[in-house]
Design an enzyme around this catalytic site. Sequence first.
Site, mmCIF file in Angstrom:
data_model
loop_
_atom_site.group_PDB
_atom_site.id
_atom_site.type_symbol
_atom_site.label_atom_id
_atom_site.label_comp_id
_atom_site.label_asym_id
_atom_site.label_seq_id
_atom_site.Cartn_x
_atom_site.Cartn_y
_atom_site.Cartn_z
ATOM 1 N N TYR A 269 0.835 -1.207 0.000
ATOM 2 C CA TYR A 269 0.000 0.000 0.000
ATOM 3 C C TYR A 269 0.869 1.256 0.000
ATOM 4 O O TYR A 269 0.721 2.127 -0.864
ATOM 5 C CB TYR A 269 -0.913 -0.022 1.221
ATOM 6 C CG TYR A 269 -1.892 1.128 1.279
ATOM 7 C CD1 TYR A 269 -2.946 1.214 0.370
ATOM 8 C CD2 TYR A 269 -1.787 2.115 2.253
ATOM 9 C CE1 TYR A 269 -3.855 2.258 0.418
ATOM 10 C CE2 TYR A 269 -2.696 3.149 2.310
ATOM 11 C CZ TYR A 269 -3.721 3.223 1.400
ATOM 12 O OH TYR A 269 -4.626 4.259 1.452
ATOM 13 N N GLY B 247 2.976 1.400 -3.191
ATOM 14 C CA GLY B 247 2.063 1.529 -4.323
ATOM 15 C C GLY B 247 1.567 2.955 -4.482
ATOM 16 O O GLY B 247 1.539 3.521 -5.591
ATOM 17 N N ASN C 214 -6.139 9.759 8.443
ATOM 18 C CA ASN C 214 -7.240 8.932 8.963
ATOM 19 C C ASN C 214 -8.583 9.641 8.861
ATOM 20 O O ASN C 214 -8.756 10.729 9.414
ATOM 21 C CB ASN C 214 -6.986 8.578 10.435
ATOM 22 C CG ASN C 214 -5.809 7.651 10.603
ATOM 23 O OD1 ASN C 214 -4.695 7.972 10.187
ATOM 24 N ND2 ASN C 214 -6.043 6.500 11.209
ATOM 25 N N VAL D 229 -9.088 1.582 13.272
ATOM 26 C CA VAL D 229 -9.252 1.741 14.715
ATOM 27 C C VAL D 229 -10.638 2.281 15.089
ATOM 28 O O VAL D 229 -11.260 1.807 16.044
ATOM 29 C CB VAL D 229 -8.102 2.607 15.283
ATOM 30 C CG1 VAL D 229 -8.158 4.032 14.789
ATOM 31 C CG2 VAL D 229 -8.083 2.558 16.790
ATOM 32 N N VAL D 230 -11.175 3.236 14.342
ATOM 33 C CA VAL D 230 -12.487 3.810 14.707
ATOM 34 C C VAL D 230 -13.581 2.764 14.559
ATOM 35 O O VAL D 230 -14.387 2.540 15.484
ATOM 36 C CB VAL D 230 -12.802 5.060 13.853
ATOM 37 C CG1 VAL D 230 -14.233 5.535 14.116
ATOM 38 C CG2 VAL D 230 -11.825 6.194 14.174
ATOM 39 N N ASN E 291 -13.255 -0.514 14.381
ATOM 40 C CA ASN E 291 -12.977 -1.596 15.338
ATOM 41 C C ASN E 291 -13.552 -1.284 16.707
ATOM 42 O O ASN E 291 -14.281 -2.088 17.298
ATOM 43 C CB ASN E 291 -11.462 -1.770 15.503
ATOM 44 C CG ASN E 291 -10.911 -2.896 14.657
ATOM 45 O OD1 ASN E 291 -11.601 -3.431 13.801
ATOM 46 N ND2 ASN E 291 -9.656 -3.237 14.877
ATOM 47 N N THR F 189 -0.325 7.856 18.355
ATOM 48 C CA THR F 189 -1.328 8.890 18.094
ATOM 49 C C THR F 189 -1.830 8.824 16.654
ATOM 50 O O THR F 189 -1.130 8.372 15.747
ATOM 51 C CB THR F 189 -0.764 10.303 18.347
ATOM 52 O OG1 THR F 189 0.278 10.579 17.396
ATOM 53 C CG2 THR F 189 -0.239 10.446 19.759
ATOM 54 N N GLN G 153 3.189 7.809 15.408
ATOM 55 C CA GLN G 153 2.465 9.086 15.450
ATOM 56 C C GLN G 153 2.054 9.500 14.038
ATOM 57 O O GLN G 153 2.721 9.188 13.072
ATOM 58 C CB GLN G 153 3.313 10.179 16.104
ATOM 59 C CG GLN G 153 4.718 10.307 15.559
ATOM 60 C CD GLN G 153 5.562 11.275 16.371
ATOM 61 O OE1 GLN G 153 5.171 11.755 17.413
ATOM 62 N NE2 GLN G 153 6.753 11.582 15.862
#
Length: 322
Positions: free
Chosen positions: A150, A153, A179, A192-193, A195, A215, A281
């Site tokens: 990723y 790429g 993000n 993460v959100v 999940n 972070t 981070q």
Amino acid sequence: MRHYNPIQRILVTGGAGFLGSHLCERLLADGHEVLCADNFFTGTKANVAHLLDHPRFELMRHDVTFPLYVEVDQIYNLACPASPIHYQHDPVQTTKTSVHGAINMLGLAKRLRAKIFQASTSEVYGDPAVHPQVESYWGNVNPIGLRSCYDEGKRCAETLFFDYHRQHRLQIKVARIFNTYGPRMHPNDGRVVSNFIVQALKGEDITIYGEGQQTRSFCFVSDLIEGFVRLMDSPPEVTGPINLGNPGEFTIRELAEMVLELTGSRSRLVFQPLPPDDPTQRRPDIRLAQEKLGWAPTVPLREGLLHTIGYFDRLLSDGAGA
């Protein structure tokens, strides 16, 4: 700020995905004709089901690793799995999607003399040694790691965009996306959100990797799409790359605790080893976007999380992602 442009016929690759479906919606609202192309590897028809009867919307099943012959005025190239679980599932195909996809869409743009937008990523910075990340930073990327399909790429796609710009004078726009979260995220994408929200709503343990001190900066989807449109509508000399993201920085543990509070969940926090090459981070420097586009995010994390929790609550109630 609204954009009053002549009606354009616009191709959105990856248009049935999380970001793509919101972009299609926005472009239709702005009066454009939208051709949505998606191979439905991570995108779903459900994301654009409400647009199918719109007279200016067309859906096409297509994989960008193959050439596409259509007539359009603008191209937004969003096609590529963007979460580690999805892009590591078939890493060779992920690289092909970024690289061959860029070549095919740039070739189409060259033939049509169309303006073309590339959805790049903050992952081009790797595990950054510069904080916050500025566009002039070249990054700290492992070229042979699990995430390289990723990261590299997308880096190669940026190279192609700028070479087409220099060699063929193509009008390009490159956005580095940090993000982003919101309704229509995939419930099992490993981000993460999504999940944390899904685990909290199901009453399952919330999985934190490492000690949760790494972070991230979280941008609500409507803010990001506004940035996309402003970048595409910017003067020709504004090529990017331009960071688009929310500079508010939170530890992963802070995010987990906020999700627990907003869902009222009794889930426990559990800690697991940090995956390889996971950045410690991540925070965008958005001064360039502020200066060139007059853009900055407006939706606070708490407000955006409430919208996202509502979406996942409805999705799980309907039996999806269970």
